[in-house]
Design a protein around this motif. Structure first.
Motif, PDB file in Angstrom:
ATOM      1  N   ASN A 186     -10.014   4.952   4.615  1.00 55.45           N
ATOM      2  CA  ASN A 186      -8.721   4.398   4.223  1.00 55.45           C
ATOM      3  C   ASN A 186      -7.595   5.277   4.759  1.00 55.45           C
ATOM      4  N   ILE A 187      -7.523   5.364   6.086  1.00 53.13           N
ATOM      5  CA  ILE A 187      -6.572   6.257   6.742  1.00 53.13           C
ATOM      6  C   ILE A 187      -5.132   5.944   6.338  1.00 53.13           C
ATOM      7  N   GLN A 188      -4.833   4.656   6.230  1.00 51.35           N
ATOM      8  CA  GLN A 188      -3.473   4.249   5.909  1.00 51.35           C
ATOM      9  C   GLN A 188      -3.041   4.794   4.554  1.00 51.35           C
ATOM     10  N   SER A 189      -3.948   4.741   3.567  1.00 55.98           N
ATOM     11  CA  SER A 189      -3.598   5.257   2.236  1.00 55.98           C
ATOM     12  C   SER A 189      -3.293   6.747   2.301  1.00 55.98           C
ATOM     13  N   GLU A 227       3.150  10.904   4.078  1.00 52.57           N
ATOM     14  CA  GLU A 227       4.500  10.520   4.477  1.00 52.57           C
ATOM     15  C   GLU A 227       5.481  10.777   3.348  1.00 52.57           C
ATOM     16  N   LEU A 228       5.022  10.494   2.152  1.00 54.73           N
ATOM     17  CA  LEU A 228       5.862  10.702   0.978  1.00 54.73           C
ATOM     18  C   LEU A 228       6.147  12.189   0.770  1.00 54.73           C
ATOM     19  N   SER A 243       0.813  -1.206   0.000  1.00 51.20           N
ATOM     20  CA  SER A 243       0.000   0.000   0.000  1.00 51.20           C
ATOM     21  C   SER A 243       0.855   1.267   0.000  1.00 51.20           C
ATOM     22  N   PHE A 252      -0.418   4.271  -5.459  1.00 50.20           N
ATOM     23  CA  PHE A 252      -1.134   5.548  -5.457  1.00 50.20           C
ATOM     24  C   PHE A 252      -2.310   5.534  -6.424  1.00 50.20           C
ATOM     25  N   VAL A 253      -2.828   4.348  -6.646  1.00 53.11           N
ATOM     26  CA  VAL A 253      -4.121   4.194  -7.325  1.00 53.11           C
ATOM     27  C   VAL A 253      -4.974   3.351  -6.366  1.00 53.11           C
ATOM     28  N   PRO A 254      -6.290   3.342  -6.553  1.00 52.92           N
ATOM     29  CA  PRO A 254      -7.125   2.578  -5.629  1.00 52.92           C
ATOM     30  C   PRO A 254      -6.735   1.102  -5.587  1.00 52.92           C
ATOM     31  N   GLU A 294      -5.266  10.904  -2.631  1.00 49.12           N
ATOM     32  CA  GLU A 294      -4.249   9.938  -2.188  1.00 49.12           C
ATOM     33  C   GLU A 294      -4.192   8.729  -3.106  1.00 49.12           C
ATOM     34  N   ARG A 295      -5.201   8.557  -3.946  1.00 49.06           N
ATOM     35  CA  ARG A 295      -5.215   7.447  -4.891  1.00 49.06           C
ATOM     36  C   ARG A 295      -5.405   7.940  -6.319  1.00 49.06           C
ATOM     37  N   ILE A 347      -8.514  -2.696   5.622  1.00 47.92           N
ATOM     38  CA  ILE A 347      -8.498  -1.267   5.322  1.00 47.92           C
ATOM     39  C   ILE A 347      -7.434  -0.558   6.161  1.00 47.92           C
ATOM     40  N   ARG A 348      -7.321  -0.960   7.409  1.00 49.73           N
ATOM     41  CA  ARG A 348      -6.267  -0.434   8.286  1.00 49.73           C
ATOM     42  C   ARG A 348      -4.883  -0.659   7.691  1.00 49.73           C
ATOM     43  N   ASN A 386       0.071   7.236   3.953  1.00 55.35           N
ATOM     44  CA  ASN A 386       1.161   6.905   3.022  1.00 55.35           C
ATOM     45  C   ASN A 386       1.492   8.081   2.126  1.00 55.35           C
ATOM     46  N   ALA A 387       0.452   8.725   1.600  1.00 57.73           N
ATOM     47  CA  ALA A 387       0.663   9.836   0.672  1.00 57.73           C
ATOM     48  C   ALA A 387       1.350  10.998   1.373  1.00 57.73           C
ATOM     49  N   ALA A 438      -5.849  -1.085   2.382  1.00 62.67           N
ATOM     50  CA  ALA A 438      -6.778  -1.332   1.273  1.00 62.67           C
ATOM     51  C   ALA A 438      -7.771  -0.176   1.182  1.00 62.67           C
TER      52      ALA A 438
END
Lengths: 290, 212
Positions: free
Chosen positions: B16-19, B25-26, A70, A74-76, B190-191, A93-94, B22-23, A97
């Motif tokens: 989707n907190i993690q996603s 953080e980058l 993950s 940077f896409v779904p 973020e995605r 999701i955590r 991640n963004a 995902a």
């Protein structure tokens, strides 16, 4: 306008990415990190990561792997395999995902769809359907990685999961999986006509020209494939250029677009003529400002 | 001292907190997921992410006692806030999703179901073009035409003065809204690949600008 989507499906078996043939033979590709990275750089619109051995082995997808993947995605990212409860969805999701895909557990307990939808919303739930054309000419649903037949008629099941709140359907053809002969457009058409949620078509793509037919003939909102994207440089970009040349509106943000290049009848990139090759100059790509 | 700012992502048990982490953080390096109300203090920028149902989201925010500290930070201290998808919808006055629910009222508006139109499947999911109506810090250096990843069934209806960008799905849908220090994006930056990351980095720069 809303664009059609090109989705890469990464199948993971025992923590390795594999190519699948007919749901029963598997060729190893390797560490999931690498395909995920190149697909991201090559303009793919979405990635679906399915752990195909998790449900059968009564375990969950390896969350450590998901966390690492993950971070460079940077896409779904839709993740499936081994989900049997709302708590599993929360864990996935955590770990990074964006959406989850459920298959056998939705067949065994259809209430699960509504339970997930009530908490995470419709857009988070992709119901994956493995369909096969039975001898009587009716498409039916198979479960447990396509091994066990059910009595569910594909279009009825699609309507039911829609009414239970599913946001999208990932439609896989068992007959076409790994066959390389193209999508089962009759199946796709039957399902797209039965429901009004978006359909992701999958199964059977053997060359890049097959993608367009799933959209034009089948009416799919998104086209997916797994096997074809491995071992080919810029595979998703070439697939997208084929779609664009078939008149389908799709996102193309990459610098390398293969614009103006010719493709053979199988959708493969043709060699440039000697004359054109001699005209090529190297130019420096635009610098990313991010 | 290093020029890093404190970005805090509000965790209210959904999305989707993690996603999102991640963004950031980058882009920034210093980003924290928080669910304790007292941690909102000393945030330089707040991110309200979200995927899910409005009624659950607002209920969770209440249960975790996050609403008052959020209002204090955003309204009184003018801390920049970015709402993403459901997080954007929470900025409105109310929503018809899952009954009639009150929102945070940071931007006057309401959340309504996207009316069904022939030939347009719902939810609205996929990459769609965004038309920028106002030159705003979020779109600095991003060319006007570009697509972002949407996934939603409800839309933010508000006065034109708050609309920064729209998208078209048979009908116009507000894609980006802003009122002073409060920003909301309906899509998922973020995605949304490079363009999305670019937009987020613009938000980070905006926060840095407010600190000078």
């Amino acid at each position: 306008m809303l664009k059609k989507r090109l989705i890469a499906c990464l199948l993971m078996k025992d923590d390795l990415i594999v190519q699948s043939i007919g749901f029963n033979k598997y060729l190893p590709i390797g560490n999931p990190k690498f395909p995920l990275e190149f697909l991201n750089k090559w303009d793919v619109d979405e990635i679906v990561l399915l752990d195909i051995s998790a449900y059968k082995q009564k375990r969950k997808l390896n969350l450590k792997i998901l966390e690492v993947l993950s971070k460079s995605c940077f896409v779904p990212l839709t993740v499936g395999g081994g989900i049997t409860s709302v708590e599993d969805v929360r864990k996935y999701i955590r770990a990074g995902a964006d959406k989850v895909s459920i298959n056998s557990s939705a067949i065994n307990n259809s209430k699960l769809i509504t339970e997930i939808v009530n908490i995470f919303g419709s857009q988070c739930v992709v119901v994956s359907m493995d369909c096969k054309l039975d001898k009587d000419g009716i498409y039916r649903i198979y479960k447990d990685s396509g091994k066990i037949p059910t009595n569910l008629v594909a279009s009825d099941w699609a309507k039911e999961v829609e009414s239970l709140g599913a946001g999208e359907i990932f439609l896989n053809s068992i007959d076409r999986d790994g066959s390389k002969i193209g999508y089962d457009n009759n199946l796709i058409k039957e399902i797209t006509e039965a429901v009004s949620i978006p359909i992701i078509a999958c199964g059977g793509v053997g060359d890049f020209s097959h993608f367009a037919s799933g959209i034009i003939k089948g009416g799919a909102s998104a086209v997916a494939a797994g096997n074809i994207f491995h071992y080919i440089e810029h595979s998703t970009i070439i697939a997208k250029m084929n779609l664009l040349q078939s008149g389908i509106d799709i996102r193309m943000d990459s610098e390398a677009t293969y614009k103006g290049r010719e493709f053979d009848k199988n959708g493969r990139l043709m060699m440039m003529s000697r004359e054109d090759l001699s005209k090529i100059e190297f130019t420096r790509g635009k610098e990313d400002i991010i | 001292m290093e020029n890093l700012i404190n970005i805090k992502i509000i965790d209210y048990g959904m999305g989707n907190i993690q996603s999102v982490k991640n963004a950031f953080e980058l882009l920034n390096g210093k980003v924290e997921i928080i669910s304790d109300p007292s941690n909102i203090k000393n945030a330089d920028g707040i991110i309200l992410p979200g995927v899910g149902a409005f009624s659950n989201a607002i209920k969770n925010l209440k249960e975790r006692k996050l609403i008052e500290p959020l209002k204090e930070a955003v309204i009184d201290q003018k801390v920049p806030l970015l709402g993403i998808c459901l997080g954007m919808q929470l900025l409105a006055d109310n929503s018809e999703e899952g009954g009639d629910n009150e929102g945070l009222s940071f931007i006057a508006g309401k959340i309504c179901k996207i009316p069904h139109m022939e030939g347009y499947r719902l939810p609205h999911v996929g990459w769609n073009d965004v038309a920028v109506k106002k030159k705003e810090p979020l779109f600095r250096n991003i060319i006007d035409k570009g697509s972002f990843y949407f996934v939603h069934s409800y839309r933010f209806e508000c006065d034109d003065e708050f609309v920064v960008a729209t998208t078209n799905y048979g009908q116009s849908i507000n894609a980006v809204v802003r009122k002073e220090n409060v920003f909301g994006v309906q899509f998922h930056p973020e995605r949304s690949q490079r363009k999305g990351l670019h937009l987020l980095s613009n938000f980070v720069n905006y926060i840095k600008g407010t600190k000078v």
